[in-house]
Design a protein around this motif. Structure first.
Motif, PDB file in Angstrom:
ATOM      1  N   VAL A   8     -28.078 -29.026 -44.819  1.00  0.00           N
ATOM      2  CA  VAL A   8     -28.389 -28.515 -43.485  1.00  0.00           C
ATOM      3  C   VAL A   8     -27.851 -27.087 -43.426  1.00  0.00           C
ATOM      4  O   VAL A   8     -26.746 -26.819 -43.898  1.00  0.00           O
ATOM      5  CB  VAL A   8     -27.712 -29.368 -42.386  1.00  0.00           C
ATOM      6  N   ILE A   9     -28.644 -26.170 -42.882  1.00  0.00           N
ATOM      7  CA  ILE A   9     -28.161 -24.805 -42.694  1.00  0.00           C
ATOM      8  C   ILE A   9     -27.815 -24.636 -41.218  1.00  0.00           C
ATOM      9  O   ILE A   9     -28.646 -24.863 -40.336  1.00  0.00           O
ATOM     10  CB  ILE A   9     -29.215 -23.774 -43.131  1.00  0.00           C
ATOM     11  N   GLY A  10     -26.548 -24.292 -40.966  1.00  0.00           N
ATOM     12  CA  GLY A  10     -26.072 -24.163 -39.597  1.00  0.00           C
ATOM     13  C   GLY A  10     -25.872 -22.713 -39.199  1.00  0.00           C
ATOM     14  O   GLY A  10     -25.540 -21.870 -40.032  1.00  0.00           O
ATOM     15  N   ASN A  11     -26.103 -22.431 -37.924  1.00  0.00           N
ATOM     16  CA  ASN A  11     -25.845 -21.103 -37.389  1.00  0.00           C
ATOM     17  C   ASN A  11     -24.342 -20.827 -37.478  1.00  0.00           C
ATOM     18  O   ASN A  11     -23.519 -21.691 -37.169  1.00  0.00           O
ATOM     19  CB  ASN A  11     -26.305 -21.052 -35.929  1.00  0.00           C
ATOM     20  N   GLU A  12     -23.990 -19.621 -37.886  1.00  0.00           N
ATOM     21  CA  GLU A  12     -22.585 -19.229 -38.084  1.00  0.00           C
ATOM     22  C   GLU A  12     -21.717 -19.557 -36.864  1.00  0.00           C
ATOM     23  O   GLU A  12     -20.531 -19.874 -36.997  1.00  0.00           O
ATOM     24  CB  GLU A  12     -22.530 -17.732 -38.401  1.00  0.00           C
ATOM     25  N   LYS A  13     -22.315 -19.519 -35.661  1.00  0.00           N
ATOM     26  CA  LYS A  13     -21.519 -19.743 -34.439  1.00  0.00           C
ATOM     27  C   LYS A  13     -20.939 -21.165 -34.357  1.00  0.00           C
ATOM     28  O   LYS A  13     -20.036 -21.418 -33.572  1.00  0.00           O
ATOM     29  CB  LYS A  13     -22.361 -19.447 -33.193  1.00  0.00           C
ATOM     30  N   TRP A  14     -21.481 -22.094 -35.182  1.00  0.00           N
ATOM     31  CA  TRP A  14     -20.992 -23.477 -35.151  1.00  0.00           C
ATOM     32  C   TRP A  14     -19.847 -23.736 -36.124  1.00  0.00           C
ATOM     33  O   TRP A  14     -19.312 -24.825 -36.171  1.00  0.00           O
ATOM     34  CB  TRP A  14     -22.142 -24.455 -35.441  1.00  0.00           C
ATOM     35  N   ARG A  15     -19.486 -22.720 -36.913  1.00  0.00           N
ATOM     36  CA  ARG A  15     -18.383 -22.897 -37.862  1.00  0.00           C
ATOM     37  C   ARG A  15     -17.101 -23.270 -37.103  1.00  0.00           C
ATOM     38  O   ARG A  15     -16.750 -22.639 -36.113  1.00  0.00           O
ATOM     39  CB  ARG A  15     -18.157 -21.607 -38.655  1.00  0.00           C
ATOM     40  N   GLN A  25     -19.120 -32.434 -42.100  1.00  0.00           N
ATOM     41  CA  GLN A  25     -18.533 -32.206 -43.414  1.00  0.00           C
ATOM     42  C   GLN A  25     -18.196 -33.545 -44.061  1.00  0.00           C
ATOM     43  O   GLN A  25     -17.631 -34.419 -43.436  1.00  0.00           O
ATOM     44  CB  GLN A  25     -17.225 -31.376 -43.299  1.00  0.00           C
ATOM     45  N   GLY A  26     -18.587 -33.687 -45.297  1.00  0.00           N
ATOM     46  CA  GLY A  26     -18.320 -34.948 -45.998  1.00  0.00           C
ATOM     47  C   GLY A  26     -19.485 -35.913 -45.920  1.00  0.00           C
ATOM     48  O   GLY A  26     -19.680 -36.741 -46.806  1.00  0.00           O
ATOM     49  N   LYS A  27     -20.278 -35.810 -44.839  1.00  0.00           N
ATOM     50  CA  LYS A  27     -21.452 -36.690 -44.713  1.00  0.00           C
ATOM     51  C   LYS A  27     -22.696 -36.008 -45.291  1.00  0.00           C
ATOM     52  O   LYS A  27     -23.524 -36.637 -45.926  1.00  0.00           O
ATOM     53  CB  LYS A  27     -21.693 -37.056 -43.246  1.00  0.00           C
ATOM     54  N   ILE A  28     -22.816 -34.716 -44.992  1.00  0.00           N
ATOM     55  CA  ILE A  28     -23.945 -33.949 -45.535  1.00  0.00           C
ATOM     56  C   ILE A  28     -23.418 -32.600 -46.017  1.00  0.00           C
ATOM     57  O   ILE A  28     -22.309 -32.205 -45.674  1.00  0.00           O
ATOM     58  CB  ILE A  28     -25.056 -33.713 -44.479  1.00  0.00           C
ATOM     59  N   ARG A  29     -24.236 -31.898 -46.782  1.00  0.00           N
ATOM     60  CA  ARG A  29     -23.828 -30.576 -47.256  1.00  0.00           C
ATOM     61  C   ARG A  29     -24.289 -29.528 -46.246  1.00  0.00           C
ATOM     62  O   ARG A  29     -25.487 -29.348 -46.041  1.00  0.00           O
ATOM     63  CB  ARG A  29     -24.418 -30.321 -48.646  1.00  0.00           C
ATOM     64  N   LEU A  30     -23.307 -28.905 -45.614  1.00  0.00           N
ATOM     65  CA  LEU A  30     -23.579 -27.969 -44.522  1.00  0.00           C
ATOM     66  C   LEU A  30     -23.255 -26.551 -44.976  1.00  0.00           C
ATOM     67  O   LEU A  30     -22.164 -26.277 -45.459  1.00  0.00           O
ATOM     68  CB  LEU A  30     -22.710 -28.350 -43.314  1.00  0.00           C
ATOM     69  N   ILE A  31     -24.247 -25.651 -44.845  1.00  0.00           N
ATOM     70  CA  ILE A  31     -24.065 -24.247 -45.214  1.00  0.00           C
ATOM     71  C   ILE A  31     -24.226 -23.424 -43.933  1.00  0.00           C
ATOM     72  O   ILE A  31     -25.140 -23.676 -43.146  1.00  0.00           O
ATOM     73  CB  ILE A  31     -25.170 -23.788 -46.200  1.00  0.00           C
ATOM     74  N   PHE A  32     -23.341 -22.447 -43.730  1.00  0.00           N
ATOM     75  CA  PHE A  32     -23.466 -21.589 -42.543  1.00  0.00           C
ATOM     76  C   PHE A  32     -24.113 -20.262 -42.916  1.00  0.00           C
ATOM     77  O   PHE A  32     -23.835 -19.703 -43.960  1.00  0.00           O
ATOM     78  CB  PHE A  32     -22.095 -21.332 -41.922  1.00  0.00           C
ATOM     79  N   GLU A  33     -24.984 -19.797 -42.007  1.00  0.00           N
ATOM     80  CA  GLU A  33     -25.646 -18.506 -42.241  1.00  0.00           C
ATOM     81  C   GLU A  33     -25.774 -17.747 -40.935  1.00  0.00           C
ATOM     82  O   GLU A  33     -25.975 -18.332 -39.881  1.00  0.00           O
ATOM     83  CB  GLU A  33     -27.055 -18.720 -42.830  1.00  0.00           C
ATOM     84  N   ASP A  34     -25.680 -16.428 -41.041  1.00  0.00           N
ATOM     85  CA  ASP A  34     -26.006 -15.558 -39.910  1.00  0.00           C
ATOM     86  C   ASP A  34     -27.522 -15.393 -39.859  1.00  0.00           C
ATOM     87  O   ASP A  34     -28.213 -15.709 -40.807  1.00  0.00           O
ATOM     88  CB  ASP A  34     -25.373 -14.174 -40.118  1.00  0.00           C
ATOM     89  N   GLY A  35     -28.022 -14.880 -38.770  1.00  0.00           N
ATOM     90  CA  GLY A  35     -29.436 -14.512 -38.721  1.00  0.00           C
ATOM     91  C   GLY A  35     -30.393 -15.664 -38.505  1.00  0.00           C
ATOM     92  O   GLY A  35     -31.568 -15.570 -38.841  1.00  0.00           O
ATOM     93  N   LEU A  36     -29.897 -16.780 -37.947  1.00  0.00           N
ATOM     94  CA  LEU A  36     -30.823 -17.884 -37.640  1.00  0.00           C
ATOM     95  C   LEU A  36     -31.478 -17.692 -36.268  1.00  0.00           C
ATOM     96  O   LEU A  36     -32.283 -18.507 -35.842  1.00  0.00           O
ATOM     97  CB  LEU A  36     -30.100 -19.237 -37.674  1.00  0.00           C
ATOM     98  N   VAL A  67     -32.093 -20.591 -33.451  1.00  0.00           N
ATOM     99  CA  VAL A  67     -31.936 -21.922 -34.056  1.00  0.00           C
ATOM    100  C   VAL A  67     -30.459 -22.220 -34.321  1.00  0.00           C
ATOM    101  O   VAL A  67     -29.708 -21.355 -34.753  1.00  0.00           O
ATOM    102  CB  VAL A  67     -32.742 -21.994 -35.377  1.00  0.00           C
ATOM    103  N   ASP A  68     -30.057 -23.468 -34.040  1.00  0.00           N
ATOM    104  CA  ASP A  68     -28.676 -23.875 -34.311  1.00  0.00           C
ATOM    105  C   ASP A  68     -28.527 -24.504 -35.698  1.00  0.00           C
ATOM    106  O   ASP A  68     -27.574 -24.211 -36.414  1.00  0.00           O
ATOM    107  CB  ASP A  68     -28.210 -24.851 -33.227  1.00  0.00           C
ATOM    108  N   PHE A  69     -29.452 -25.392 -36.056  1.00  0.00           N
ATOM    109  CA  PHE A  69     -29.395 -26.047 -37.368  1.00  0.00           C
ATOM    110  C   PHE A  69     -30.801 -26.175 -37.951  1.00  0.00           C
ATOM    111  O   PHE A  69     -31.731 -26.532 -37.235  1.00  0.00           O
ATOM    112  CB  PHE A  69     -28.785 -27.454 -37.260  1.00  0.00           C
ATOM    113  N   HIS A  70     -30.939 -25.890 -39.240  1.00  0.00           N
ATOM    114  CA  HIS A  70     -32.191 -26.146 -39.958  1.00  0.00           C
ATOM    115  C   HIS A  70     -32.023 -27.423 -40.769  1.00  0.00           C
ATOM    116  O   HIS A  70     -31.150 -27.514 -41.627  1.00  0.00           O
ATOM    117  CB  HIS A  70     -32.526 -24.984 -40.907  1.00  0.00           C
ATOM    118  N   LEU A  71     -32.888 -28.408 -40.506  1.00  0.00           N
ATOM    119  CA  LEU A  71     -32.826 -29.677 -41.245  1.00  0.00           C
ATOM    120  C   LEU A  71     -33.717 -29.642 -42.482  1.00  0.00           C
ATOM    121  O   LEU A  71     -33.472 -30.334 -43.456  1.00  0.00           O
ATOM    122  CB  LEU A  71     -33.291 -30.834 -40.346  1.00  0.00           C
TER     123      LEU A  71
END
Length: 209
Positions: A14-21, A30-41, A44-48
């Motif tokens: 899942v790619i998460g918006n940096e603001k959710w870090r 964390q631990g359930k899925i692999r979550l990557i944070f990125e700026d510039g989404l 959008v809050d999360f890309h599934l």
């Protein structure tokens, strides 16, 4: 940008918006899925997946005014992504929920999923990701019958949403969706049309709701 259209989500991530870090959602994911944070989404809050994303509306967003509505409309107008809207429905925000439901489901044609808090939202995201992993692991190109199934992404969530209507349990929700085919058609059904499927009393409850 309004939304990152060309984003590529790695398999099972899942790619998460940096603001959710550092947020509760991020910690629980964390631990359930692999979550990557990125700026510039953008909005959008999360890309599934490459095609599907989540826009999250918190209790604070609802109470603060109409900014979240503008955000949703901008997303719908500018993006071809499939947007799922997760809304915190709490004692405080409940008074705003019907208006949000009308906007998201009827006017914008998006999927709406209510949650009580960020913890519940993280469970929902985990379930959706496991659904996409199953879908992506099938070879869509070689099997044309899977494409239609994939396009109806939100059937489990639509099914849960219909069950929120007073007087409607699992069986009636299934009957209603089989008969009307979509929440949009169900919302626009007359009492007489509803009576044919669920009887007079429940039809009145659904119509009133």
């Amino acid at each position: 940008p309004v939304t990152a259209e060309s984003i590529v989500v790695p398999y099972g991530h899942v790619i998460g918006n940096e603001k959710w870090r550092g947020s509760e959602i991020a910690q629980r994911l964390q631990g359930k899925i692999r979550l990557i944070f990125e700026d510039g989404l953008g909005l959008v809050d999360f890309h599934l997946s490459n095609r599907t994303c989540i826009l999250y509306i918190s209790e604070a967003d609802l109470v603060a005014g109409d900014e979240f509505k503008r955000r949703l409309v901008r997303f719908r107008n500018a993006s071809s992504l499939r947007g799922i809207v997760i809304v915190e429905r709490t004692q405080i925000s409940d008074q705003y929920f019907l208006a949000v439901q009308k906007l998201v489901v009827l006017e914008l044609g998006m999927v709406l999923l209510p949650v009580a808090n960020q913890g519940e939202a993280s469970q929902l995201i985990t379930q959706l990701v496991s659904f996409y992993v199953r879908e992506q692991s099938k070879d869509h190109n070689s099997n044309p019958f899977l494409r239609k199934q994939c396009s109806q992404l939100a059937e489990p969530s639509v099914f849960r949403t219909v069950q929120q209507i007073p007087g409607v349990g699992k069986t009636k929700a299934l009957l209603l969706l089989q008969h009307f085919g979509s929440i949009h058609r169900l919302c626009n059904a007359s009492v007489k049309e509803l009576e044919l499927v669920v009887g007079q009393t429940v039809a009145q409850q659904i119509y009133a709701f």
